[in-house]
Design a protein around this motif. Structure first.
Motif, short mmCIF file in Angstrom:
data_model
loop_
_atom_site.label_atom_id
_atom_site.label_comp_id
_atom_site.label_asym_id
_atom_site.label_seq_id
_atom_site.Cartn_x
_atom_site.Cartn_y
_atom_site.Cartn_z
N ARG A 326 0.38 -2.47 -1.42
CA ARG A 326 -0.43 -3.39 -0.63
C ARG A 326 -1.16 -2.58 0.44
O ARG A 326 -0.55 -1.90 1.26
N PHE A 327 -2.50 -2.66 0.44
CA PHE A 327 -3.30 -1.95 1.42
C PHE A 327 -3.42 -2.72 2.74
O PHE A 327 -3.44 -2.13 3.82
N ASN A 328 -3.54 -4.03 2.61
CA ASN A 328 -3.60 -4.89 3.79
C ASN A 328 -3.14 -6.28 3.39
O ASN A 328 -2.58 -6.46 2.30
N ASP A 329 -3.38 -7.25 4.25
CA ASP A 329 -2.88 -8.60 3.98
C ASP A 329 -3.52 -9.26 2.77
O ASP A 329 -3.02 -10.28 2.28
N GLN A 330 -4.63 -8.72 2.28
CA GLN A 330 -5.33 -9.37 1.18
C GLN A 330 -5.49 -8.52 -0.07
O GLN A 330 -5.69 -9.06 -1.14
N LEU A 331 -5.43 -7.22 0.06
CA LEU A 331 -5.78 -6.36 -1.07
C LEU A 331 -4.59 -5.50 -1.50
O LEU A 331 -3.91 -4.89 -0.66
N ALA A 332 -4.38 -5.43 -2.82
CA ALA A 332 -3.33 -4.59 -3.38
C ALA A 332 -3.81 -4.00 -4.70
O ALA A 332 -4.76 -4.50 -5.32
N ALA A 333 -3.14 -2.94 -5.15
CA ALA A 333 -3.47 -2.31 -6.43
C ALA A 333 -2.19 -1.83 -7.07
O ALA A 333 -1.16 -1.63 -6.40
N ASP A 363 -6.00 -11.62 -2.35
CA ASP A 363 -5.54 -12.93 -1.90
C ASP A 363 -6.61 -13.55 -1.03
O ASP A 363 -6.84 -13.10 0.11
N VAL A 364 -7.27 -14.57 -1.56
CA VAL A 364 -8.29 -15.28 -0.79
C VAL A 364 -7.65 -15.93 0.44
O VAL A 364 -8.19 -15.89 1.55
N ASN A 365 -6.49 -16.53 0.22
CA ASN A 365 -5.68 -17.09 1.30
C ASN A 365 -4.26 -17.20 0.77
O ASN A 365 -3.94 -16.61 -0.27
N GLU A 366 -3.41 -17.95 1.46
CA GLU A 366 -2.01 -18.04 1.04
C GLU A 366 -1.84 -18.78 -0.27
O GLU A 366 -0.77 -18.72 -0.89
N LYS A 367 -2.85 -19.49 -0.72
CA LYS A 367 -2.72 -20.32 -1.91
C LYS A 367 -3.51 -19.82 -3.13
O LYS A 367 -3.24 -20.23 -4.24
N VAL A 368 -4.48 -18.95 -2.93
CA VAL A 368 -5.34 -18.51 -4.04
C VAL A 368 -5.31 -16.99 -4.15
O VAL A 368 -5.58 -16.28 -3.18
N GLN A 369 -4.98 -16.52 -5.35
CA GLN A 369 -4.99 -15.09 -5.63
C GLN A 369 -5.83 -14.81 -6.87
O GLN A 369 -5.72 -15.50 -7.88
#
Length: 413
Positions: A326-333, A363-369
């Motif tokens: 995980r790079f940050n709260d929204q992006l991972a690889a 992750d767009v938000n807590e509900k959408v990935q």
């Protein structure tokens, strides 16, 4: 912005990359039911699609075919036969009451798509296996203080359609492909258990999927029964009686029936956070492909076995290992390597495969990935060395590469 936990953005990505890398696993494996909802505290929709371009080919083919009613040797150069295909999946579900969850799923567990050209089409012009699985799977979990244990069970209906075509134009002046099409559906079940410690994204699961036994029915079309039976008598006198030849007459279509089983499988999967923002994952899967020996198709005129597809697979083993970050709260690889043991016993060239896969999740938000992935697939060279009769062929496949691309989304309510 709320901090999205490791188990959401990274663990979901790992599952997506494994799906991409397994789309060309040994035998006829393609996809599996998405059961992510069983491990969610809320309802959700999970869907995705994987596009695979296998690029499989023969570098050389040689054997015996019939031209003008006379058997003769042939040799042929390169033949690309591995058709590209798409593997979709969808599921809906999650926790329905405290500690109990259910998921309805759609998947395509098995498949094969191949089209041939040139002299080999006397033996095989096209072959395909399409499947559809509709399933309902539920789980009940127990809190153990440190982690939770889930027991999983479900049923599924598996529909299959098998097609095969041969070209007898040069052999018997039969215009157009001679085709077989049969369909069937059968019920199966899955059982499993899983242990989780969500705080560190630890999940270990053991899943069993049952064998399915099919009684397929369908049709032969554009098939010159009398001509093919007469040719068989020329190779092996007495194969068909005079009465049987007369019964075929000028018929070119008839009912077709066949029995076949598709394999049971067992898969052990594990993933765990190993450092802040890092997760390791892996799996080992055994598939009982040796259950698929041959498919004997019976025509409905004389009730005789009229054509046979030979596989005689060995059991399959698929091993995957990978890392996600995980790079940050929204992006991972993530990235993974998969080895799949070839199932060929000399009746085809389904040899060992190595897959290098990678993907990203947003992750767009807590509900959408949203997820996207890709894979490079390396096929080891192999040889079809077995023949069923004097009128058959052998072939060699080179070492070669294919690729896969995938996209998926998860929406939780």
């Amino acid at each position: 912005m709320n901090r999205i936990p490791l188990k959401s953005i990274v663990a979901g990505l790992a599952a997506s990359v494994v799906l991409t890398s397994s789309a060309m696993a040994g035998g006829f494996n393609r996809g599996s039911a998405n059961l992510d909802g069983l491990f969610s505290d809320s309802l959700g929709v999970y869907s995705g699609v994987t596009y695979v371009a296998p690029g499989r080919s023969y570098s050389s083919v040689s054997g015996v075919r019939v031209v003008g009613g006379v058997a003769g040797a042939f040799a042929q150069g390169g033949v690309e036969f591995g058709d590209s295909f798409v593997v979709p999946y969808a599921s809906f579900g999650g926790e329905i009451v405290e500690n109990a969850a259910c998921v309805g799923s759609y998947a395509q567990p098995y498949g094969a798509d191949s089209t041939y050209s040139g002299a080999i089409t006397y033996h095989i012009a096209a072959q395909s296996l399409a499947t559809r699985e509709l399933g309902l799977t539920c789980s009940y979990r127990y809190d153990l203080g440190k982690g939770r244990l889930s027991f999983i069970g479900g049923v599924f209906n598996e529909y299959i359609e098998y097609d095969q075509a041969r070209n007898f134009n040069l052999a018997f002046a039969n215009v157009g492909d001679s085709k077989i099409n049969v369909t069937s559906d059968a019920w199966g079940y899955r059982l499993g258990m899983a242990y989780e410690i969500p705080e560190i994204a630890l999940k270990a699961s053991l899943m069993y999927r049952s064998q399915t036994d099919h009684k397929a029915t369908g049709m032969y079309t554009n098939t010159p029964f009398a001509t093919l039976a007469t040719a068989a008598n020329a190779v092996a006198p007495g194969t068909y009686s005079v009465a049987e030849l007369a019964a075929y007459g000028a018929n070119t279509s008839a009912t077709a029936t066949a029995s076949a089983s598709l394999p049971q499988s067992v898969e052990l999967s594990i993933q765990s956070g190993i450092a802040p923002g890092w997760l390791a994952f892996g799996s080992v899967k055994w598939t009982d492909w040796s259950v698929l020996g041959r498919i004997d198709l019976v025509e409905g005129i004389n009730g005789r076995q009229f054509s046979t597809s030979r596989f005689f697979f060995k059991d399959g083993w698929t091993v995957t290992g990978g890392l996600a970050h995980r790079f940050n709260d929204q992006l991972a690889a993530s990235a993974s390597v998969t080895w799949d043991r070839g199932v060929s016993s000399g009746w085809d060239t389904l040899t060992d495969q190595w897959t290098l896969a990678g993907g990203v999740a947003y992750d767009v938000n807590e509900k959408v990935q949203l997820r996207a992935g890709g894979a490079a697939i390396h096929f080891a060279g192999g040889r079809k060395s077995n023949t069923s009769s004097a009128v058959d062929y052998t072939a060699t496949s080179p070492s070669e590469w294919g690729y896969a691309l995938s996209a998926s989304a998860a929406i939780r309510f």
